[in-house]
Design a protein around this motif. Structure first.
Motif, mmCIF file in Angstrom:
data_model
loop_
_atom_site.group_PDB
_atom_site.id
_atom_site.type_symbol
_atom_site.label_atom_id
_atom_site.label_comp_id
_atom_site.label_asym_id
_atom_site.label_seq_id
_atom_site.Cartn_x
_atom_site.Cartn_y
_atom_site.Cartn_z
ATOM 1 N N LEU A 690 0.933 -1.179 0.011
ATOM 2 C CA LEU A 690 0.009 -0.092 -0.022
ATOM 3 C C LEU A 690 0.740 1.424 0.061
ATOM 4 N N ALA A 691 1.667 1.450 1.012
ATOM 5 C CA ALA A 691 2.824 2.363 1.027
ATOM 6 C C ALA A 691 3.648 2.567 -0.409
ATOM 7 N N ARG A 692 3.831 1.656 -0.678
ATOM 8 C CA ARG A 692 4.797 1.684 -2.199
ATOM 9 C C ARG A 692 3.897 2.257 -3.295
ATOM 10 N N LEU A 693 2.648 1.556 -3.286
ATOM 11 C CA LEU A 693 1.579 2.141 -4.268
ATOM 12 C C LEU A 693 1.280 3.616 -4.187
ATOM 13 N N ARG A 694 1.174 4.075 -3.075
ATOM 14 C CA ARG A 694 0.719 5.462 -2.856
ATOM 15 C C ARG A 694 1.913 6.603 -3.118
ATOM 16 N N SER A 695 3.090 5.801 -2.669
ATOM 17 C CA SER A 695 4.284 6.729 -2.940
ATOM 18 C C SER A 695 4.668 6.938 -4.303
ATOM 19 N N THR A 696 4.428 5.889 -5.069
ATOM 20 C CA THR A 696 4.954 5.712 -6.310
ATOM 21 C C THR A 696 3.776 6.482 -7.146
ATOM 22 N N HIS A 697 2.478 6.283 -6.848
ATOM 23 C CA HIS A 697 1.281 7.114 -7.519
ATOM 24 C C HIS A 697 1.553 8.493 -7.411
ATOM 25 N N GLU A 698 2.010 8.974 -6.116
ATOM 26 C CA GLU A 698 2.256 10.434 -6.038
ATOM 27 C C GLU A 698 3.313 11.052 -6.883
ATOM 28 N N ARG A 699 4.357 10.132 -7.084
ATOM 29 C CA ARG A 699 5.537 10.697 -7.830
ATOM 30 C C ARG A 699 5.066 10.839 -9.207
ATOM 31 N N VAL A 700 4.441 9.806 -9.628
ATOM 32 C CA VAL A 700 3.980 9.870 -10.974
ATOM 33 C C VAL A 700 3.151 10.806 -11.217
ATOM 34 N N SER A 701 2.240 11.064 -10.290
ATOM 35 C CA SER A 701 1.045 12.061 -10.583
ATOM 36 C C SER A 701 1.777 13.640 -10.715
ATOM 37 N N GLN A 702 2.872 13.799 -9.821
ATOM 38 C CA GLN A 702 3.683 14.867 -10.003
ATOM 39 C C GLN A 702 4.278 15.115 -11.291
ATOM 40 N N GLY A 703 4.871 14.018 -11.829
ATOM 41 C CA GLY A 703 5.434 14.205 -12.946
ATOM 42 C C GLY A 703 4.377 14.633 -14.028
ATOM 43 N N LEU A 704 3.211 14.000 -13.944
ATOM 44 C CA LEU A 704 2.209 14.404 -15.210
ATOM 45 C C LEU A 704 1.690 15.866 -14.972
ATOM 46 N N PRO A 750 -2.093 -4.997 16.035
ATOM 47 C CA PRO A 750 -1.911 -3.517 15.510
ATOM 48 C C PRO A 750 -1.642 -3.479 14.033
ATOM 49 N N GLN A 751 -1.358 -4.518 13.297
ATOM 50 C CA GLN A 751 -1.171 -4.253 11.998
ATOM 51 C C GLN A 751 -2.523 -4.195 11.231
ATOM 52 N N LEU A 752 -3.514 -4.654 11.696
ATOM 53 C CA LEU A 752 -4.815 -4.370 11.327
ATOM 54 C C LEU A 752 -5.252 -3.040 11.141
ATOM 55 N N ALA A 753 -4.952 -2.233 12.015
ATOM 56 C CA ALA A 753 -5.101 -0.684 12.056
ATOM 57 C C ALA A 753 -4.473 0.012 11.193
ATOM 58 N N ASP A 754 -3.030 -0.353 10.991
ATOM 59 C CA ASP A 754 -2.189 0.023 10.148
ATOM 60 C C ASP A 754 -2.461 -0.087 8.613
ATOM 61 N N THR A 755 -2.870 -1.339 8.524
ATOM 62 C CA THR A 755 -3.315 -1.599 7.178
ATOM 63 C C THR A 755 -4.682 -0.824 7.049
ATOM 64 N N ALA A 756 -5.476 -0.708 7.776
ATOM 65 C CA ALA A 756 -6.736 -0.178 7.240
ATOM 66 C C ALA A 756 -6.644 1.225 7.198
ATOM 67 N N ALA A 757 -5.671 1.752 7.933
ATOM 68 C CA ALA A 757 -5.136 3.256 7.506
ATOM 69 C C ALA A 757 -4.535 3.477 6.174
ATOM 70 N N GLY A 758 -3.730 2.495 5.938
ATOM 71 C CA GLY A 758 -3.120 2.542 4.736
ATOM 72 C C GLY A 758 -4.352 2.431 3.498
ATOM 73 N N PHE A 759 -5.354 1.786 3.753
ATOM 74 C CA PHE A 759 -6.524 1.608 2.723
ATOM 75 C C PHE A 759 -7.299 2.868 2.571
ATOM 76 N N THR A 760 -7.324 3.541 3.875
ATOM 77 C CA THR A 760 -8.121 4.659 3.908
ATOM 78 C C THR A 760 -7.320 5.845 2.938
ATOM 79 N N LEU A 761 -5.981 5.849 3.202
ATOM 80 C CA LEU A 761 -5.218 6.909 2.404
ATOM 81 C C LEU A 761 -5.073 6.643 0.937
ATOM 82 N N LEU A 762 -5.298 5.117 0.494
ATOM 83 C CA LEU A 762 -5.447 4.896 -0.764
ATOM 84 C C LEU A 762 -6.627 5.279 -1.440
#
Length: 1271
Positions: A690-704, A750-762
């Motif tokens: 999730l984190a990798r997808l978000r950071s990469t998507h942000e970087r690509v979007s900034q490039g566009l 705790p990972q369940l909460a972390d992952t849910a937060a990741g999905f929210t930001l996604l």
């Protein structure tokens, strides 16, 4: 002249003619200086100071001596210019000395050598004597060198080639001159025989190699040893100069031939001396090699000092120079011949080989070692400068022979030696040109031994470093073979197979006339793998198989190689593949995927193949629930897949290579089957993706957004499409399980909460791909599911919200939606998380008493962090600012921070002026609270744990206390009624005969004052608690008063001790609530209600029987009076009659004492009070008391009045008429006339009343006398 031993200052492309011209120019400039130079010589006395990087200016290389000899220039252009020359202490004619006295001069040379040998034997430990010996030895050496250099100069300048005989008649000098070359050859031969072999020198002389180089006073042995080196080299120089002068004519030693019959020529002497010298140097190296470990081979040099190193360089240049112009042997040829002699071990007595006295236990390893150290010497030019671009002569043919011996099964070379051999081979590859033959030889060996581990037993665990646990580590290990490495360190870090791969990789990266080496060798490699061979591979063999092809895929045709590997793996029989082997195959598969990613190649074909296998194993894992061993085997494979996918996502730069193919529906089957650590691993993996997808998507979007116009401008667009596909796969295959776990029976990880937060930001970044049931506002839906739902575990909510509260993009998203309740609902969740912090703790006897231990340090830290973030919300900051509460509050314990927030809410409300503001604040407060009783229902239902009950009653008590004005409003009264019904007056409390749980009773006892009135709060919040609400609320006043009375009724008795002195009773909570000297209206109401309840329920006599726990009841009343230090009308009306009754009817001493104290406090209180009203009321109560009890309890009544009279004469004085009248009525009823005892008791009372009392006594006595007189 530059004498740097490390960096070249001369271009490698200079032709010899240009070099000659430059040297002539230098010669002319030196002639202008007209300075005599010291003869060149070997010296290592400086190399420690210079780190061994430089040669002395007088060395044969740095001084230009070698270069001048090779360029056929005057060896010493500035020397021997005078008519005479001094040699060995005698003056000689410069141009004739060697012709006329050649044998004599060489004899003097041998004498000087003998003198130096004698000095060695005379060695002294005396420092003064040592200095003299050093000076003398140095002088002898200088004389010897001067002579030999003179020989070179004489040959170059004065020796003429033989002339054609003129009628057979020659001048005697010409005849001697014609014989000089032959004599020189004989004398040089004699000199070499006199010297003998270097390796045969006495041990004390050879030991001079180890003398510290920085010494200024050197022993004769050092000078003798280095003189041997000088003479050995100068003999070759003289012979070379002689040959060049005579235009390479063969010079025969005629006299020697005639005497011995042996053939001796200038060429044979040169070759023989070269061979002997190389043999001697190799013998010295053998002696050094005996102390070298295989692991230190490349870091241990073969020369004992830099002089020997210089001698090797001199030999390389001289021999290879001569080889270019004639058929003489080159340097490598002589070395090879010498090394072969080590293997053959000649035993004939005629042999003069130096190896007869030198033992080499491992000739093969030594040969590798010496070659690897000699090859780098080719980098030094004729001036001794390091020139890495200089053309280097290879010696591959001999190395191929060594390789065959190293890999010969019959030879049986051990791995510890084979590693060293291949290290040396790799070193040679870095110096010499491409050679495919060595790859062929090595591959023939390793293809037969793929199943070998190639370990060295004595290296232990360090030798297991090549075992790869992940695909990335497998690839990284192979990558080391493909790039420049520190070759000396490979011995411990790699086995011989990896060193072979390094050799192969180095050759693969070099071109060969435009044809890639892979084209030439791939047939040989592929041909070794067929169905039978693949099935013979063990797990180790399979690992080696992957290592080979991974390396090839990196440096050669990736797709072709990977395709062939997949075909080869299909040869394996599925039934024969163990779990560990299949895991290895999967790791190898992912390693190839990583190569694709690094080379920016689409991975869809490879990904679909491995993901299909994963789906099948995930399905097996789901249906295999009880077979532990089977689960373990399957998990080994599944975890390998998860690790591999994670590495792919972490490695991919843009996630534009079809990575979504790896996230198939196998995860929908895997997740429900995972337990504990398994689930934790999957969730951690999911977070990374999730984190990798978000950071990469942000970087690509900034490039566009920047409008990229580069040639790869289409890449961001393509990447964005793949990002949508990855997001869709994540929502589809992972989120449903995540959603199902938010209300699990046990606290989630705790990972369940972390992952849910990741999905929210996604959902915030890519909202379009969220599931349909989350649309149209997926972020809001996610917050409702995981952040604001009251049914979700607080551990999950607190960690989830901590990730998101401070996310500015999320706040902006809610603002754009117009959703104003975002912060309020977040505060509500925080409120619930604190109230429910003990939700998963056991109740009853198993409950822990240490709150920090009970909740768990991790959750406490999480709550602290959440509290810090909550206090940074704009709404909360605004409330704290208005209430003048500092931001340091959030640094407190979360529970205390919550109480401070509740206080701030109450203060803020109290500071509001308009009705609309107050109404809005009430609404906002109710939004903050939510269904607060629902949060604590689990505690109340389970009657525990104790910590849960404590925090429930304390926090809600603070709410009632500090937010009483809010709860008094019509909007909030229903919440107040529910709080009272659920917490203070539940059904179990109403059953007086039923014991409450100790934990519940303790929680109520500690917090009850918060619900009623607390002394410390009245100065800050004079309007607090239920008593305030009863005063303020108009609509429900009667009902609220009834509730207040019920609370007092039920808890007064529950917390009342059996006796005032009962141990462990503690202070009554009602007493704590009443303990204030402030007479606010709500406090008076609470006091009046409390005393009313006590009078009606705890001071009622049944006939003459006193009520139970009377002393405790009276003690409570006494403490109330003591605490207030004032008396109210309600005290007189409600308490005094009952207390006076107790004094009359109860004989218990404790009751009497406490009752007396109460009466005293009331009487004194009325005196200090407002006067008239209290006095009138007090008088009324006592008047009624006298009327009720004098007739029956006359003595007790008079005793009480006597006590009161002492306290307040005025009060009793006002009661005289009533007392007198009651006395007379009593006497009348008795019908016995005047009761003398009663009258005496009455007189005692009157005696305390001053004049009024005396008058009444006199009046009574007068009545008595009149009665007596009448009688």
């Amino acid at each position: 002249m530059e004498d740097d031993f490390g960096a070249s200052s001369t271009s490698p492309f200079l032709t010899e003619s240009l070099e000659l011209a430059m040297e002539v120019e230098n010669e002319n400039s030196m002639e202008n200086e007209n300075e005599n130079s010291r003869p060149s010589y070997f010296s290592c006395t400086f190399d420690s100071r210079n780190g061994g990087r430089k040669l002395s200016a007088e060395s044969y290389l740095a001084s230009g001596s070698l270069k001048r000899v090779l360029l056929r220039l005057d060896p010493s252009p500035n020397d021997y210019e005078e008519n005479t020359v001094e040699l060995f202490g005698f003056q000689w004619v410069t141009e004739m000395a060697l012709v006329e006295s050649c044998e004599f001069l060489f004899g003097l040379l041998r004498q000087q050598i003998h003198r130096l040998e004698n000095l060695v034997q005379m060695g002294s430990s005396d420092f003064g004597q040592a200095a003299n010996l050093h000076s003398e030895a140095e002088s002898i050496r200088h004389q010897c060198l001067k002579f030999l250099h003179y020989v070179k100069v004489f040959i170059f300048r004065y020796l003429e080639p033989p002339k054609v005989e003129n009628d057979g008649m020659l001048h005697p000098y010409e005849e001697l001159e014609a014989q000089l070359p032959s004599v020189l050859v004989e004398e040089l031969h004699a000199l070499t025989v006199h010297l003998g072999h270097l390796c045969e020198l006495p041990s004390n002389v050879l030991a001079a190699f180890t003398i510290q180089n920085q010494a200024k006073v050197l022993p004769p042995s050092w000078h003798l040893l280095h003189l041997h080196l000088d003479i050995n080299w100068l003999v070759l120089e003289v012979l070379h100069v002689l040959g060049e002068k005579l235009k390479r004519q063969v010079v025969y030693a005629n006299h020697f031939i005639n005497l011995t019959g042996e053939n001796l020529t200038s060429i044979s002497l040169f070759e023989k001396h070269c061979g002997n010298l190389i043999s001697d140097l190799i013998s010295l190296a053998i002696n050094k090699y005996t102390k070298v470990r295989p692991s230190e081979a490349l870091t241990s040099s073969h020369y004992p000092c830099t002089c020997v190193k210089e001698l090797w360089i001199l030999l390389i240049h001289l021999l290879d120079h001569r080889n270019k112009g004639s058929n003489t042997e080159c340097f490598w040829s002589l070395v090879n011949t010498t090394l072969k002699n080590i293997f053959e071990r000649p035993s004939t007595s005629e042999s003069e080989s130096a190896f007869e006295t030198v033992q080499c236990k491992d000739p093969l390893s030594f040969s590798w070692w010496i070659l690897s150290h000699l090859a780098p010497l080719y980098q030094f030019d004729r001036n001794g400068n390091l020139d890495e671009k200089k053309q280097k002569e290879s010696n591959w043919k001999f190395v191929e022979e060594l390789l065959k011996k190293s890999t010969d099964a019959q030879t049986g070379v051990l791995e510890e030696h084979l590693r060293m051999h291949l290290q040396c081979c790799l070193t040679l590859c870095s110096f010499w040109d491409l050679n495919l033959s060595i790859v062929t030889i090595l591959w023939d060996y390793y293809s037969k031994n793929l199943n070998s581990c190639f370990t060295v037993p004595w290296l232990g665990l360090k030798d297991l470093a090549n075992i790869s646990k992940t695909s990335l580590s497998m690839l990284e290990l192979v990558k080391h073979c493909c790039f420049e490495q520190q070759i000396p360190s490979l011995y411990n870090s790699s086995n011989s197979y990896f060193i072979f791969l390094s050799i192969l990789a180095r050759i693969m990266k070099e071109g060969n006339n435009g044809v890639h080496p892979w084209k030439q060798i791939k047939g040989r490699i592929y041909s070794k793998f067929h169905r039978k061979r693949m099935q013979e591979l063990t797990e180790v063999g399979l690992q080696n198989f992957f290592n080979l092809f991974l390396m090839l895929a990196i440096v050669a045709e990736t797709e072709d190689i990977v395709s062939r590997v997949l075909d080869l793996l299909d040869f394996l029989t599925p039934s024969s593949i163990t779990t560990s082997r299949r895991a290895l195959i999967w790791r190898g598969h992912f390693a190839f995927l990583l190569i694709y990613v690094e080379k920016n190649m689409d991975i869809s074909v490879l990904a679909e193949k491995i993901s299909s296998a994963f789906r099948e194993k995930a399905k097996e894992f789901l249906v295999t629930k009880n077979d532990y061993s089977q689960r373990q085997n399957l998990w080994t494979l599944l975890s390998t897949y998860i690790d591999g996918v994670q590495e792919v996502f972490e490695t991919s730069c843009y996630l534009s290579l079809s990575e979504e193919k790896l996230l198939n529906d196998g995860f929908t089957m895997l997740l429900p089957a995972c337990r504990g650590a398994e689930l934790s691993m999957v969730l951690n993996f999911l977070q990374v993706v999730l984190a990798r997808l978000r950071s990469t998507h942000e970087r690509v979007s900034q490039g566009l957004q920047l409008g990229n116009t580069a040639p790869d401008a289409q890449l961001p667009l393509l990447a964005k499409e793949h990002h949508l596909a990855v997001a869709s796969a994540l929502w589809r295959n992972f989120f449903p399980y995540l959603k199902s776990q938010r209300m699990s029976q046990t606290p989630p990880s705790p990972q369940l909460a972390d992952t849910a937060a990741g999905f929210t930001l996604l959902a915030l970044d890519i909202p379009s791909k969220a599931l349909s049931d989350l649309q149209p506002q997926p972020v809001l839906s996610m917050m409702r599911l995981f952040g604001w739902d009251d049914m979700v575990w607080p551990q999950l909510v607190s960690r989830y919200l901590s990730h998101l509260i401070q996310n500015s993009s999320l706040c902006e998203a809610f603002s754009s939606m117009g959703y104003t309740s975002y912060e309020a609902l977040t505060v509500r969740s925080w409120f619930r998380c604190i109230l429910q912090m003990f939700l998963d703790q056991p109740s009853g006897a198993l409950a822990k008493t240490d709150a920090e231990r009970t909740v768990g340090k991790a959750y406490m830290e999480q709550l602290t962090e959440l509290t810090r973030l909550i206090f940074k919300l704009s709404e909360v900051e605004n409330i704290l600012l208005k209430a003048n509460v500092g931001q340091s509050v959030f640094k407190q314990d979360p529970k205390n921070a919550l109480v401070q927030f509740i206080k701030a809410v109450g203060r803020t409300y109290s500071g509001l002026q308009t009705l609309s503001e107050k109404s809005a604040m009430v609404t906002k407060t109710l939004e903050y609270l939510g269904d607060v009783l629902k949060y604590v229902k689990p505690y109340l239902k389970a009657k525990g744990p104790p910590e849960g009950l404590q925090i429930t009653y304390w926090i809600i008590g603070c709410l009632v206390k500090f937010c009483a004005p809010i709860l008094a409003t019509s909007k909030a009264q229903q919440l107040l009624f529910r709080i009272v019904d659920c917490l203070l007056l539940p059904h179990s409390v109403l059953q007086q005969d039923k014991e409450l749980p100790v934990a519940l009773l303790s929680a109520i006892q500690e917090s009850l004052p918060l619900y009623l009135q607390l002394e410390q709060a009245l100065t800050e919040f004079p309007e607090a608690g239920l008593s305030f609400i009863c005063c303020q609320s108009q609509t429900q006043s009667a009902y609220l008063n009834q509730l207040l009375g019920s609370i007092i009724l039920h808890y007064f008795g529950r917390f009342l001790p059996s006796s005032p002195t009962a141990p462990g009773a503690g202070q009554h909570p009602l007493l704590t609530a009443l303990g204030s000297s402030i007479t606010a209206p709500q406090l008076l109401r609470l006091r009046k209600t409390t005393l009313h309840v006590i009078r009606e329920n705890y001071l009622q006599f049944k006939g003459h029987a006193p009520p139970p726990r009377l002393a405790s009841v009276l003690a409570f009343i006494l403490e109330v009076l003591r605490g207030t230090q004032s008396t109210d009308l309600c005290d007189i009306d409600l308490v005094l009659p009952a207390v006076l009754k107790c004094l009359v009817l109860v004989n218990e001493l404790q009751v009497k004492k406490i009752s007396t104290d109460i009466v005293q406090y009331m009487v004194e209180g009325c005196q200090e009070g407002s006067g008239g009203e209290h006095a009138t009321q007090l008088t009324s109560v006592f008047r009624q008391f006298i009327q009720d009890y004098t007739a029956v309890y006359d003595h007790r009544v008079f005793s009480i009045l006597e006590t009161v009279a002492v306290l307040d004469q005025t009060l009793v004085t006002s009661l005289i008429p009533t007392i007198t009248q009651s006395l007379k009525e009593s006497e009348h009823k008795q019908g016995l006339g005047r009761n003398a005892a009663q009258r005496e008791a009455y007189k005692r009372v009157l005696s305390h009343l001053a004049e009024a009392g005396q008058n009444e006594i006199q009046k009574l006595e007068n009545e008595t006398e009149q009665l007596c007189a009448g009688d």
